[in-house]
Design a protein around this motif. Structure first.
Motif, mmCIF file in Angstrom:
data_model
loop_
_atom_site.group_PDB
_atom_site.id
_atom_site.type_symbol
_atom_site.label_atom_id
_atom_site.label_comp_id
_atom_site.label_asym_id
_atom_site.label_seq_id
_atom_site.Cartn_x
_atom_site.Cartn_y
_atom_site.Cartn_z
ATOM 1 N N MET A 52 -11.055 -2.548 12.050
ATOM 2 C CA MET A 52 -10.528 -1.189 12.181
ATOM 3 C C MET A 52 -11.631 -0.136 11.999
ATOM 4 O O MET A 52 -11.720 0.807 12.774
ATOM 5 N N GLU A 53 -12.439 -0.309 10.957
ATOM 6 C CA GLU A 53 -13.507 0.661 10.709
ATOM 7 C C GLU A 53 -14.555 0.046 9.803
ATOM 8 O O GLU A 53 -14.292 -0.905 9.058
ATOM 9 N N ASN A 54 -15.758 0.607 9.909
ATOM 10 C CA ASN A 54 -16.874 0.143 9.094
ATOM 11 C C ASN A 54 -17.423 1.312 8.285
ATOM 12 O O ASN A 54 -17.445 2.449 8.749
ATOM 13 N N SER A 55 -17.856 1.025 7.070
ATOM 14 C CA SER A 55 -18.329 2.084 6.177
ATOM 15 C C SER A 55 -19.594 2.759 6.693
ATOM 16 O O SER A 55 -19.898 3.892 6.304
ATOM 17 N N GLY A 61 -13.484 1.886 18.223
ATOM 18 C CA GLY A 61 -12.728 2.563 19.272
ATOM 19 C C GLY A 61 -11.780 1.659 20.028
ATOM 20 O O GLY A 61 -10.661 2.058 20.377
ATOM 21 N N GLU A 62 -12.188 0.427 20.287
ATOM 22 C CA GLU A 62 -11.342 -0.492 21.050
ATOM 23 C C GLU A 62 -10.058 -0.820 20.287
ATOM 24 O O GLU A 62 -8.993 -0.988 20.883
ATOM 25 N N THR A 63 -10.147 -0.892 18.968
ATOM 26 C CA THR A 63 -8.951 -1.141 18.156
ATOM 27 C C THR A 63 -8.011 0.062 18.192
ATOM 28 O O THR A 63 -6.795 -0.090 18.364
ATOM 29 N N LEU A 64 -8.564 1.260 18.047
ATOM 30 C CA LEU A 64 -7.736 2.461 18.094
ATOM 31 C C LEU A 64 -7.061 2.604 19.459
ATOM 32 O O LEU A 64 -5.872 2.937 19.550
ATOM 33 N N GLU A 77 -3.964 -4.961 5.465
ATOM 34 C CA GLU A 77 -5.373 -4.623 5.645
ATOM 35 C C GLU A 77 -6.209 -5.483 4.702
ATOM 36 O O GLU A 77 -5.756 -5.899 3.631
ATOM 37 N N MET A 78 -7.441 -5.770 5.130
ATOM 38 C CA MET A 78 -8.375 -6.576 4.357
ATOM 39 C C MET A 78 -9.755 -5.919 4.416
ATOM 40 O O MET A 78 -10.109 -5.331 5.435
ATOM 41 N N TYR A 79 -10.521 -6.038 3.333
ATOM 42 C CA TYR A 79 -11.866 -5.473 3.288
ATOM 43 C C TYR A 79 -12.869 -6.610 3.085
ATOM 44 O O TYR A 79 -12.692 -7.466 2.221
ATOM 45 N N MET A 80 -13.928 -6.578 3.901
ATOM 46 C CA MET A 80 -14.902 -7.667 3.869
ATOM 47 C C MET A 80 -16.328 -7.101 3.811
ATOM 48 O O MET A 80 -16.719 -6.308 4.671
ATOM 49 N N PRO A 81 -17.125 -7.482 2.790
ATOM 50 C CA PRO A 81 -18.538 -7.088 2.772
ATOM 51 C C PRO A 81 -19.263 -7.675 3.984
ATOM 52 O O PRO A 81 -19.030 -8.836 4.355
ATOM 53 N N ILE A 82 -20.107 -6.871 4.609
ATOM 54 C CA ILE A 82 -20.800 -7.296 5.822
ATOM 55 C C ILE A 82 -22.304 -7.327 5.576
ATOM 56 O O ILE A 82 -22.911 -6.299 5.235
ATOM 57 N N VAL A 170 -7.546 -5.156 9.984
ATOM 58 C CA VAL A 170 -6.092 -5.077 9.875
ATOM 59 C C VAL A 170 -5.465 -6.273 10.586
ATOM 60 O O VAL A 170 -6.013 -6.816 11.543
ATOM 61 N N ARG A 171 -4.330 -6.658 10.052
ATOM 62 C CA ARG A 171 -3.510 -7.682 10.706
ATOM 63 C C ARG A 171 -2.458 -6.972 11.544
ATOM 64 O O ARG A 171 -1.824 -6.016 11.070
ATOM 65 N N ILE A 172 -2.287 -7.408 12.776
ATOM 66 C CA ILE A 172 -1.349 -6.761 13.688
ATOM 67 C C ILE A 172 -0.292 -7.759 14.147
ATOM 68 O O ILE A 172 -0.548 -8.963 14.255
ATOM 69 N N SER A 173 0.902 -7.244 14.413
ATOM 70 C CA SER A 173 2.026 -8.071 14.807
ATOM 71 C C SER A 173 2.949 -7.258 15.702
ATOM 72 O O SER A 173 2.832 -6.030 15.804
ATOM 73 N N THR A 174 3.883 -7.942 16.341
ATOM 74 C CA THR A 174 4.877 -7.229 17.154
ATOM 75 C C THR A 174 5.975 -6.623 16.296
ATOM 76 O O THR A 174 6.727 -5.777 16.773
#
Length: 266
Positions: A52-55, A61-64, A77-82, A170-174
């Motif tokens: 969704m976004e990076n710090s 943009g493709e997700t939005l 939502e999940m946060y992952m160190p990169i 983010v996790r997305i579903s119908t």
């Protein structure tokens, strides 16, 4: 259930999906683009995991755009160190081109500028590894996991600009999640007009109810220059429904879901 995310093997999305599926026992399906993930989820192929976004580099943009186009809900939502690394069969002094995803390029811009090596953009960090392996005197910026999967030696570690580099997924579903006490909600606002005080009126519904807006971002509506939609994230409260009712009187809203944060093991 299937868990659809960005492939090939070795993307950060794939790495996160592996951690989630290890608990949920879901089957991971890899798709080469974010648009493809969202299309597959919308067709009922399973749930999706998308960045969704990076710090450092900001929103994806493709997700939005996908959340605008497809009838999908955010359910977690999940946060992952990169942590990025430069991998190559050659030493840094012999590298003539670097393959990197555009977001990776932004997140590692300081190192790339210092090296002065041209960058070719790819659709994922995994594709960066694949392209670099078949190109003489090439390197790829990717995760340590991807470097291991594709057999590329890491020659420079932690190439990201910020040591605290984090990506929000983010996790997305119908279907929206059924949570009686979610932490956050997301909506898409499409004003379809341009007038003085518009943004003030949109935000007033939240401000007067003391609802904390955690993120607001404009995005082109694709209807011509100067036409925008707005993505809002806000902390859920008992006043949320009243705020949305007020907004519906002056604009068009797409509710993207109310959800909570899922902790993922490092």
């Amino acid at each position: 259930m299937n868990l659809i995310t960005l492939g090939p093997e070795g993307t950060f999305s794939h790495e996160l999906a592996l951690k989630i599926a290890g608990k949920t026992k879901e089957t991971i399906l890899l798709v080469p683009t974010i648009h493809g993930i969202m299309s597959a989820v919308a067709r009922g192929g399973g749930d999706g995991i998308v960045p969704m976004e990076n710090s450092e580099a900001g929103s994806v943009g493709e997700t939005l755009d996908g959340l605008t186009r497809f009838p999908l809900s955010i359910t977690a939502e999940m946060y992952m160190p990169i942590h990025h690394n430069l991998a190559s069969a050659d030493p840094l002094s012999k590298i003539r081109v670097i393959y990197a995803h555009p977001q990776t390029n932004e997140q590692c811009s300081e190192c790339i500028e210092k090296w002065g090596i041209p960058v070719i953009h790819t659709s994922s960090n995994a594709i960066s590894a694949i392209e670099a392996k078949k190109t003489p005197h090439a390197g790829a910026i990717l995760s340590e996991t991807a470097a291991s999967i594709y057999g590329m030696p890491v020659i420079v570690r932690n190439t990201q600009n910020n040591a605290e580099n984090i990506t929000r997924f983010v996790r997305i579903s119908t279907e929206p999640v059924r949570d009686s006490n979610p932490e956050k909600c997301s909506i898409l606002i499409d004003p379809r007009t341009d007038r003085a005080g518009l943004l003030h009126d949109l935000l007033h519904a939240f401000a007067e109810r003391k609802i904390n807006l955690t993120r607001i971002e404009s995005r082109p509506s694709k209807r011509g220059i100067g036409n925008y939609v707005f993505f809002l994230d806000y902390a859920w409260s008992e006043e949320t429904a009243d705020a949305l009712d007020e907004l519906r009187k002056i604009t068009t809203i797409k509710e993207l879901g109310c959800y909570s944060r899922v902790e993922v093991a490092p």
